[in-house]
Motif scaffolding. Sequence first.
Motif, PDB file in Angstrom:
ATOM      1  N   ASP A 144      86.721  23.062-108.819  1.00 52.93           N
ATOM      2  CA  ASP A 144      85.889  22.859-107.368  1.00 52.93           C
ATOM      3  C   ASP A 144      85.284  23.888-106.880  1.00 52.93           C
ATOM      4  O   ASP A 144      84.646  23.853-105.730  1.00 52.93           O
ATOM      5  CB  ASP A 144      86.976  22.191-106.381  1.00 52.93           C
ATOM      6  CG  ASP A 144      87.529  20.832-107.035  1.00 52.93           C
ATOM      7  OD1 ASP A 144      86.910  20.125-107.698  1.00 52.93           O
ATOM      8  OD2 ASP A 144      88.720  20.796-106.532  1.00 52.93           O
ATOM      9  N   LEU A 153      82.364   7.298 -89.959  1.00 51.08           N
ATOM     10  CA  LEU A 153      82.254   8.441 -90.977  1.00 51.08           C
ATOM     11  C   LEU A 153      80.468   8.572 -90.603  1.00 51.08           C
ATOM     12  O   LEU A 153      80.029   9.604 -90.575  1.00 51.08           O
ATOM     13  CB  LEU A 153      82.542   8.153 -92.444  1.00 51.08           C
ATOM     14  CG  LEU A 153      82.331   9.505 -93.199  1.00 51.08           C
ATOM     15  CD1 LEU A 153      82.685  10.743 -92.719  1.00 51.08           C
ATOM     16  CD2 LEU A 153      82.416   9.134 -94.421  1.00 51.08           C
ATOM     17  N   GLN A 154      79.836   7.298 -90.777  1.00 53.53           N
ATOM     18  CA  GLN A 154      78.456   7.611 -90.769  1.00 53.53           C
ATOM     19  C   GLN A 154      77.968   7.928 -89.201  1.00 53.53           C
ATOM     20  O   GLN A 154      76.874   8.517 -89.347  1.00 53.53           O
ATOM     21  CB  GLN A 154      77.804   6.150 -91.169  1.00 53.53           C
ATOM     22  CG  GLN A 154      76.441   6.168 -90.904  1.00 53.53           C
ATOM     23  CD  GLN A 154      75.641   7.101 -92.009  1.00 53.53           C
ATOM     24  OE1 GLN A 154      76.025   6.988 -93.179  1.00 53.53           O
ATOM     25  NE2 GLN A 154      74.752   7.822 -91.765  1.00 53.53           N
ATOM     26  N   MET A 175      73.684  19.328-100.637  1.00 47.06           N
ATOM     27  CA  MET A 175      72.929  18.438 -99.348  1.00 47.06           C
ATOM     28  C   MET A 175      71.516  18.264 -99.268  1.00 47.06           C
ATOM     29  O   MET A 175      71.006  19.427 -99.480  1.00 47.06           O
ATOM     30  CB  MET A 175      73.593  18.783 -98.041  1.00 47.06           C
ATOM     31  CG  MET A 175      73.062  17.960 -96.952  1.00 47.06           C
ATOM     32  SD  MET A 175      73.591  18.708 -95.471  1.00 47.06           S
ATOM     33  CE  MET A 175      72.352  20.055 -95.571  1.00 47.06           C
ATOM     34  N   ARG A 197      82.303  13.775 -95.770  1.00 45.86           N
ATOM     35  CA  ARG A 197      83.487  13.412 -95.952  1.00 45.86           C
ATOM     36  C   ARG A 197      84.535  14.398 -96.216  1.00 45.86           C
ATOM     37  O   ARG A 197      85.799  14.149 -95.707  1.00 45.86           O
ATOM     38  CB  ARG A 197      83.372  12.336 -97.276  1.00 45.86           C
ATOM     39  CG  ARG A 197      84.786  11.536 -97.390  1.00 45.86           C
ATOM     40  CD  ARG A 197      84.655  10.799 -98.844  1.00 45.86           C
ATOM     41  NE  ARG A 197      83.556   9.960 -98.727  1.00 45.86           N
ATOM     42  CZ  ARG A 197      83.411   8.648 -98.123  1.00 45.86           C
ATOM     43  NH1 ARG A 197      84.622   8.171 -97.689  1.00 45.86           N
ATOM     44  NH2 ARG A 197      82.302   7.932 -98.385  1.00 45.86           N
ATOM     45  N   PRO A 198      84.448  15.346 -97.056  1.00 43.50           N
ATOM     46  CA  PRO A 198      85.863  16.381 -97.427  1.00 43.50           C
ATOM     47  C   PRO A 198      86.272  17.073 -95.996  1.00 43.50           C
ATOM     48  O   PRO A 198      87.479  17.080 -95.684  1.00 43.50           O
ATOM     49  CB  PRO A 198      85.156  17.552 -98.466  1.00 43.50           C
ATOM     50  CG  PRO A 198      83.873  16.741 -99.063  1.00 43.50           C
ATOM     51  CD  PRO A 198      83.425  15.696 -97.983  1.00 43.50           C
ATOM     52  N   ALA A 200      78.431  11.609 -89.059  1.00 44.81           N
ATOM     53  CA  ALA A 200      77.430  12.314 -89.677  1.00 44.81           C
ATOM     54  C   ALA A 200      76.156  12.389 -89.116  1.00 44.81           C
ATOM     55  O   ALA A 200      75.231  13.499 -89.132  1.00 44.81           O
ATOM     56  CB  ALA A 200      77.182  11.823 -91.159  1.00 44.81           C
ATOM     57  N   SER A 226      84.104   3.607 -92.651  1.00 46.00           N
ATOM     58  CA  SER A 226      82.981   3.864 -93.138  1.00 46.00           C
ATOM     59  C   SER A 226      81.911   4.013 -91.873  1.00 46.00           C
ATOM     60  O   SER A 226      80.988   4.869 -92.079  1.00 46.00           O
ATOM     61  CB  SER A 226      82.523   2.968 -94.273  1.00 46.00           C
ATOM     62  OG  SER A 226      82.432   1.798 -93.768  1.00 46.00           O
ATOM     63  N   PRO A 267      74.077  13.329 -95.242  1.00 44.89           N
ATOM     64  CA  PRO A 267      74.746  11.988 -95.968  1.00 44.89           C
ATOM     65  C   PRO A 267      76.255  11.955 -95.664  1.00 44.89           C
ATOM     66  O   PRO A 267      76.977  12.978 -95.537  1.00 44.89           O
ATOM     67  CB  PRO A 267      74.449  12.374 -97.687  1.00 44.89           C
ATOM     68  CG  PRO A 267      73.333  13.339 -97.570  1.00 44.89           C
ATOM     69  CD  PRO A 267      73.637  14.302 -96.209  1.00 44.89           C
ATOM     70  N   ALA A 268      76.616  10.864 -95.342  1.00 46.60           N
ATOM     71  CA  ALA A 268      78.316  10.609 -95.177  1.00 46.60           C
ATOM     72  C   ALA A 268      79.044  11.310 -96.137  1.00 46.60           C
ATOM     73  O   ALA A 268      79.936  11.748 -95.937  1.00 46.60           O
ATOM     74  CB  ALA A 268      78.574   9.071 -94.839  1.00 46.60           C
ATOM     75  N   THR A 269      78.650  11.180 -97.381  1.00 43.37           N
ATOM     76  CA  THR A 269      79.630  11.792 -98.488  1.00 43.37           C
ATOM     77  C   THR A 269      79.564  13.304 -98.489  1.00 43.37           C
ATOM     78  O   THR A 269      80.542  13.832 -98.700  1.00 43.37           O
ATOM     79  CB  THR A 269      78.903  11.433-100.055  1.00 43.37           C
ATOM     80  OG1 THR A 269      77.474  11.902 -99.931  1.00 43.37           O
ATOM     81  CG2 THR A 269      78.890   9.987-100.181  1.00 43.37           C
ATOM     82  N   SER A 270      78.764  14.003 -97.865  1.00 45.81           N
ATOM     83  CA  SER A 270      78.667  15.389 -97.848  1.00 45.81           C
ATOM     84  C   SER A 270      79.618  15.808 -96.601  1.00 45.81           C
ATOM     85  O   SER A 270      80.149  16.844 -96.723  1.00 45.81           O
ATOM     86  CB  SER A 270      77.165  16.056 -97.325  1.00 45.81           C
ATOM     87  OG  SER A 270      76.432  15.855 -98.547  1.00 45.81           O
TER      88      SER A 270
END
Length: 747
Positions: free
Chosen positions: A200, A77-78, A1, A57-58, A81, A74, A52-55
Amino acid sequence: MQSTLAVGNDANAIPSSSPAFGTPAHPIRPIVPATITATNSSKPVVLPVLIPATSLRPIAFRTFTKKHSLTLTSSALQALATFVGKNCGAKWREEGLAEKVLEEVARSWKKSRGSGIVDGADQELVDILRGIELSMVGGKIVAATSGRRTAPTLVREDSVNAGQMETLSVSTPQSMDVQQETEDICQDPRKFLKVVSLFDQPRLFYDPNRRHFEKVSKSPSLLPDPSQKTKIFRDRYHLVQQRILRNESFQAPTIKRGAAAVNGHASLSRTESSFTQQNAYTLTPIANLLGRSGSNHVLLGLLTTLPTGQLAISDLTGSIVLDLSNAVPVPKGGSWFVPGMIVIVEGSYHEEDSMDGLRLGGGGGVGGTIGGKFAAASIGGPPSERREVSLGITDHKKNDQSTGGGFGWVDFFGVGSEKSFGSKMRTTESHVWRVGSADSKRSKMVCIGELNLDNEQTLGALKRILSLYAAAPVEDMPMAFILVGNFVTNATMAGGRAGGSIEYKECFDLLASILSDYPTLLQAATFVFVPGDNDPWPSAFSSGATTAIPRRPIPELFTSRIKRAFATANTDTDRVPCTELNGEAVWASNPTRLSLFGPVNEMVIFRDDMSSRLRRNSIALTAEDESDEIGEGEMDMEHLQEKDLTSQTLTASRKLVKTILDQGHLCPFPMSIRPILWDWASSLNLYPLPTAMLLIDPEAPAFAVTYEGCQVMNPGRLLAEGRRGIARWMEYDARTKKGLVREELMH
């Protein structure tokens, strides 16, 4: 991140003169009148970060989708975040702050709206986030907004003098969070079961300079730099060395002993699983042997084979020829010794001038083979270290952390560190096990090894086992079934009965039809599938020979029917309300790890022909007496159901377990014997020792052995060899941390 300080949108905000120090976006606060005071004026400041939204997401997927059956857009999620980065700060992941916030948002959303889609443009989400923000202090929620917890009480203290203002203070019960979480805990332990693929898992290495674990910064690759190959053994050496130097037998005593004890020679001997401290042992680097001919030393190094065919021991300073003609194993008959293993050798050094043999050259001693030889008097594996010692925990109840160098803050497997989540997860674990009855089997895991789907007898044995558990009450069914390959007798696309991908898929289609006959098991349990060397795709080019590990799960091309069987069972209108969780099929890597209650319980699952590989490549020691066994104090052997269990079988099982756990690695072999993927080699480390380990080896007898607090189990083959009509499997109780070999007669 990528942590970046958030910048306020207020045009009147004064920009920071030193962004590196993290000045808040609004450094100037309105002046509070002196007549107004608050008891919570010392509210901790949270430095906002940009997430970041991708971080996120899990965590959001696990909380909203898998737990609460909600769908995030989306934009939502943003928005989450941004909210977490602003209110939780840089410790949003390390201390689990983000997960608690998302959990509260999901509960509030389901209570207020009930719809399955969470949209960021919805005003309801904005109101929920605003309410949660008002109840957060220092990144933590101190008062919930969903009404599931006790609301904070405002205590008004009337002033004595009429001119004084009122003081408002917020009081929350200290046990409020723990009590509510206890009430909300699902009785199904599968809620806390997680399958961790080795691909992972965080890639860590031990830094001897900082004396701590560091993350590998480079992205993994199947074609890494050649220097990564040598780094594998260097990292292994550092990891074992720091473990040994913390052992009490290798630490100099602080109290002076008598002259006889100080000048006496220390020999390697064992009581239970560690060296006896007759004196403090000192490890000598191989390069320091030069010029010290005839002196006795203790070496720690990698057992290797030179191009000349001679055995040698190597460390980070050099290598030296090893003479094991008079070496005694410690303990006798207790371990295998194979090139590629890290060993401790005690003996004397003899320079080449006093030898009658060949000159080996390289007298410099650094980075090459030094002249002379090392005559070993004894050889043994590095002593193991209990999981509690590695993590620095001395008292689970008090969550006491010792100062002896434990690594309780390190998140080894991506499920949280012991120091951050261990105490909370142990409280949760005790409640879950206390909720059920004393003889509840929801704490059981069933492991079936060598499940050849192209064998009719194997399918009959599988049906017998599944029918046995399906007949039990739903609340007593096992929480997990671990099905381990090889799933076909011969390598796929290498000839034989499973000659191609079509035939291989038909085997799994047949398995899907068998599983469909037991819908209650599919609804109430987690099925984990671990491949073997005969399963695709590595078997396509290996023809069943040894393949590189870790290896990927079975491709989705062959698993569609089984996934459909689980989906049909979970949507069945006649299903029994046994749990709020649906059953699932998890296609795992080999090896793989199971985490139960976060870092509290860890199980390693590995399918490998380990015992036969050790027998083929082991070094024969002339001074070894095979009749001697390991001391009874080292291991606890769980009694099998076989009445004719011989002492030789018992010794072989203990020898296998001790060899692997002492090495602290799943593959202590050279690359030519057992290849591994270089960039994922760190995931094969057994450090800290797991709570339990499933070593599925069809060539070894079925056993359940406890060594240094680690329960090691081998279910053997599903069809017991030499015993017709007998199905054999392993049953592991996660509550008692004990395994039991079970057998059943097939009708």
